[in-house]
Design a protein around this motif. Structure first.
Motif, PDB file in Angstrom:
ATOM      1  N   LEU A 232       0.521   6.319  -6.567  1.00  0.00           N
ATOM      2  CA  LEU A 232      -0.455   5.527  -6.126  1.00  0.00           C
ATOM      3  C   LEU A 232      -0.351   4.880  -4.777  1.00  0.00           C
ATOM      4  CD1 LEU A 232      -3.355   4.401  -7.900  1.00  0.00           C
ATOM      5  CD2 LEU A 232      -2.073   2.308  -7.401  1.00  0.00           C
ATOM      6  N   SER A 233      -1.301   5.189  -3.876  1.00  0.00           N
ATOM      7  CA  SER A 233      -1.072   4.149  -2.857  1.00  0.00           C
ATOM      8  C   SER A 233      -2.656   3.099  -2.924  1.00  0.00           C
ATOM      9  CB  SER A 233      -1.389   4.941  -1.366  1.00  0.00           C
ATOM     10  OG  SER A 233      -1.619   4.051  -0.340  1.00  0.00           O
ATOM     11  N   ASN A 234      -2.071   1.852  -2.864  1.00  0.00           N
ATOM     12  CA  ASN A 234      -3.100   0.940  -3.148  1.00  0.00           C
ATOM     13  C   ASN A 234      -3.546  -0.283  -1.906  1.00  0.00           C
ATOM     14  OD1 ASN A 234      -4.801  -1.192  -4.344  1.00  0.00           O
ATOM     15  ND2 ASN A 234      -3.343  -1.281  -6.274  1.00  0.00           N
ATOM     16  N   SER A 235      -4.472   0.445  -1.544  1.00  0.00           N
ATOM     17  CA  SER A 235      -4.819  -0.299  -0.111  1.00  0.00           C
ATOM     18  C   SER A 235      -5.431  -1.670  -0.633  1.00  0.00           C
ATOM     19  CB  SER A 235      -6.128   0.271   0.786  1.00  0.00           C
ATOM     20  OG  SER A 235      -6.556  -0.186   1.859  1.00  0.00           O
ATOM     21  N   ASP A 236      -6.222  -1.930  -1.631  1.00  0.00           N
ATOM     22  CA  ASP A 236      -6.556  -3.234  -1.877  1.00  0.00           C
ATOM     23  C   ASP A 236      -5.461  -4.050  -2.269  1.00  0.00           C
ATOM     24  OD1 ASP A 236      -8.881  -4.861  -3.197  1.00  0.00           O
ATOM     25  OD2 ASP A 236      -7.827  -4.607  -4.962  1.00  0.00           O
TER      26      ASP A 236
ATOM     27  N   ALA B 151      -7.264   3.649   5.063  1.00  0.00           N
ATOM     28  CA  ALA B 151      -8.329   2.771   4.531  1.00  0.00           C
ATOM     29  C   ALA B 151      -8.105   1.457   5.384  1.00  0.00           C
ATOM     30  CB  ALA B 151      -8.001   2.703   3.103  1.00  0.00           C
ATOM     31  N   THR B 152      -9.362   0.755   5.223  1.00  0.00           N
ATOM     32  CA  THR B 152      -9.152  -0.826   5.838  1.00  0.00           C
ATOM     33  C   THR B 152      -9.539  -1.691   4.700  1.00  0.00           C
ATOM     34  OG1 THR B 152     -11.498  -0.131   6.454  1.00  0.00           O
ATOM     35  CG2 THR B 152     -10.011  -0.056   8.092  1.00  0.00           C
ATOM     36  N   TRP B 153      -8.674  -1.862   3.854  1.00  0.00           N
ATOM     37  CA  TRP B 153      -8.678  -2.867   2.802  1.00  0.00           C
ATOM     38  C   TRP B 153      -9.640  -2.203   1.900  1.00  0.00           C
ATOM     39  CZ3 TRP B 153     -11.443  -8.007   1.339  1.00  0.00           C
ATOM     40  CH2 TRP B 153     -11.194  -8.447   0.168  1.00  0.00           C
ATOM     41  N   ASP B 154      -9.528  -0.884   1.530  1.00  0.00           N
ATOM     42  CA  ASP B 154     -10.302  -0.038   0.376  1.00  0.00           C
ATOM     43  C   ASP B 154      -9.610  -0.313  -0.907  1.00  0.00           C
ATOM     44  OD1 ASP B 154     -12.253   1.915  -0.123  1.00  0.00           O
ATOM     45  OD2 ASP B 154     -11.171   3.563   0.907  1.00  0.00           O
ATOM     46  N   TRP B 155      -9.994   0.728  -1.778  1.00  0.00           N
ATOM     47  CA  TRP B 155      -9.452   0.817  -2.943  1.00  0.00           C
ATOM     48  C   TRP B 155      -7.995   1.646  -3.040  1.00  0.00           C
ATOM     49  CZ3 TRP B 155     -10.821  -2.979  -5.780  1.00  0.00           C
ATOM     50  CH2 TRP B 155     -12.231  -3.185  -6.006  1.00  0.00           C
ATOM     51  N   TYR B 156      -8.028   2.821  -3.789  1.00  0.00           N
ATOM     52  CA  TYR B 156      -6.617   3.230  -3.870  1.00  0.00           C
ATOM     53  C   TYR B 156      -6.837   4.905  -4.113  1.00  0.00           C
ATOM     54  CZ  TYR B 156      -8.376   0.742  -8.115  1.00  0.00           C
ATOM     55  OH  TYR B 156      -9.210   0.278  -8.774  1.00  0.00           O
ATOM     56  N   TRP B 157      -5.739   5.750  -4.056  1.00  0.00           N
ATOM     57  CA  TRP B 157      -5.659   6.850  -4.281  1.00  0.00           C
ATOM     58  C   TRP B 157      -4.434   7.515  -4.885  1.00  0.00           C
ATOM     59  CZ3 TRP B 157      -4.501  11.479  -0.213  1.00  0.00           C
ATOM     60  CH2 TRP B 157      -5.145  12.768  -0.624  1.00  0.00           C
TER      61      TRP B 157
ATOM     62  N   ALA C  86       0.757  -1.291  -0.094  1.00  0.00           N
ATOM     63  CA  ALA C  86      -0.096   0.071   0.079  1.00  0.00           C
ATOM     64  C   ALA C  86       0.810   1.317   0.018  1.00  0.00           C
ATOM     65  CB  ALA C  86      -0.874   0.087   1.243  1.00  0.00           C
ATOM     66  N   ALA C  87       2.250   1.064  -0.093  1.00  0.00           N
ATOM     67  CA  ALA C  87       2.910   2.240  -0.002  1.00  0.00           C
ATOM     68  C   ALA C  87       2.854   3.205  -1.383  1.00  0.00           C
ATOM     69  CB  ALA C  87       4.496   1.885   0.030  1.00  0.00           C
ATOM     70  N   TRP C  88       3.169   4.524  -1.120  1.00  0.00           N
ATOM     71  CA  TRP C  88       2.986   5.253  -2.301  1.00  0.00           C
ATOM     72  C   TRP C  88       4.063   4.930  -3.202  1.00  0.00           C
ATOM     73  CZ3 TRP C  88      -0.941   8.761  -3.301  1.00  0.00           C
ATOM     74  CH2 TRP C  88      -1.409   8.950  -2.055  1.00  0.00           C
TER      75      TRP C  88
ATOM     76  N   ALA D 165      -9.311   9.963   2.111  1.00  0.00           N
ATOM     77  CA  ALA D 165      -7.837  10.679   1.574  1.00  0.00           C
ATOM     78  C   ALA D 165      -7.975  12.120   2.066  1.00  0.00           C
ATOM     79  CB  ALA D 165      -8.125  10.625   0.039  1.00  0.00           C
ATOM     80  N   ILE D 166      -6.667  12.298   2.543  1.00  0.00           N
ATOM     81  CA  ILE D 166      -6.617  13.542   3.439  1.00  0.00           C
ATOM     82  C   ILE D 166      -5.525  14.287   3.123  1.00  0.00           C
ATOM     83  CG2 ILE D 166      -6.472  14.457   5.779  1.00  0.00           C
ATOM     84  CD1 ILE D 166      -7.058  11.482   6.756  1.00  0.00           C
ATOM     85  N   VAL D 167      -5.777  15.797   3.030  1.00  0.00           N
ATOM     86  CA  VAL D 167      -4.482  16.852   2.934  1.00  0.00           C
ATOM     87  C   VAL D 167      -4.443  17.312   4.014  1.00  0.00           C
ATOM     88  CG1 VAL D 167      -3.690  18.521   1.458  1.00  0.00           C
ATOM     89  CG2 VAL D 167      -5.060  17.112   0.442  1.00  0.00           C
ATOM     90  N   GLU D 168      -3.126  17.462   4.601  1.00  0.00           N
ATOM     91  CA  GLU D 168      -2.634  17.883   5.952  1.00  0.00           C
ATOM     92  C   GLU D 168      -1.837  18.958   5.717  1.00  0.00           C
ATOM     93  OE1 GLU D 168      -3.999  14.373   9.289  1.00  0.00           O
ATOM     94  OE2 GLU D 168      -2.108  14.169   7.890  1.00  0.00           O
TER      95      GLU D 168
END
Length: 170
Positions: A32-36, A131-137, A6-8, A79-82
């Protein structure tokens, strides 16, 4: 699952995760970070941080980027911008909890930082995907900018006799 999945990561234009090729707004490489990809039962908390910024002399700081966020609609997937002034205490400046853009049509995002980040010698900005086994950003073409503050110039000469308030006097 495998959290490292899931790393970018840099992805080329045309990257395909099985649901069709991805194309950013300018058909360039993106991250892309891919939780899936890390598998069932996994939790993602992937952070992509910009280099430290100096906004001295700038106001109205903007974070502009293109992105594709696919949300599975589970509670807490975001998906968060901080932003931060110290790199330790973070403030959410934008949060996405619904789909944004599409895999072949990344959408433009324009995020304004609060005035506290104006005229600072150290500003941090990051993208955080939870995410908890979500999709991606997917994120591409990040530009962080601001407006110049009005500067006052005062020139003198030696020997005396020349003065100007122009930025570039002739």
């Amino acid at each position: 699952g495998t959290p490292a999945d899931a790393a970018w990561k840099d992805r080329p234009d045309g990257y395909d995760y099985g649901d069709g090729p991805y194309h950013s707004n300018d058909n360039s490489q993106f991250v892309l970070s891919n939780s899936d990809d890390q598998g069932s039962g996994s939790t993602t908390n992937a952070i992509l941080m910009a280099p430290v910024l100096n906004t001295t002399g700038l106001t109205n700081i903007q974070v502009n980027f293109y992105h594709y966020y696919r949300d599975i609609a589970d509670a807490g997937d975001t998906a968060i911008v901080e932003a931060s002034l110290d790199g330790t205490t973070w403030s959410i400046v934008q949060i996405y909890t619904t789909n944004q853009g599409d895999l072949d049509a990344f959408v433009a995002a324009n995020v304004s930082l609060p005035a506290i980040y104006d005229n600072q010698s150290t500003v941090y900005v990051r993208f955080r995907f939870k995410a908890t086994w979500d999709w991606y950003w997917a994120v591409d073409n990040v530009v962080i900018s601001g407006s110049s503050t009005d500067l006052v110039y005062s020139w003198g000469s030696n020997p005396a006799g020349f003065t100007s308030s122009d930025a570039n006097p002739t």
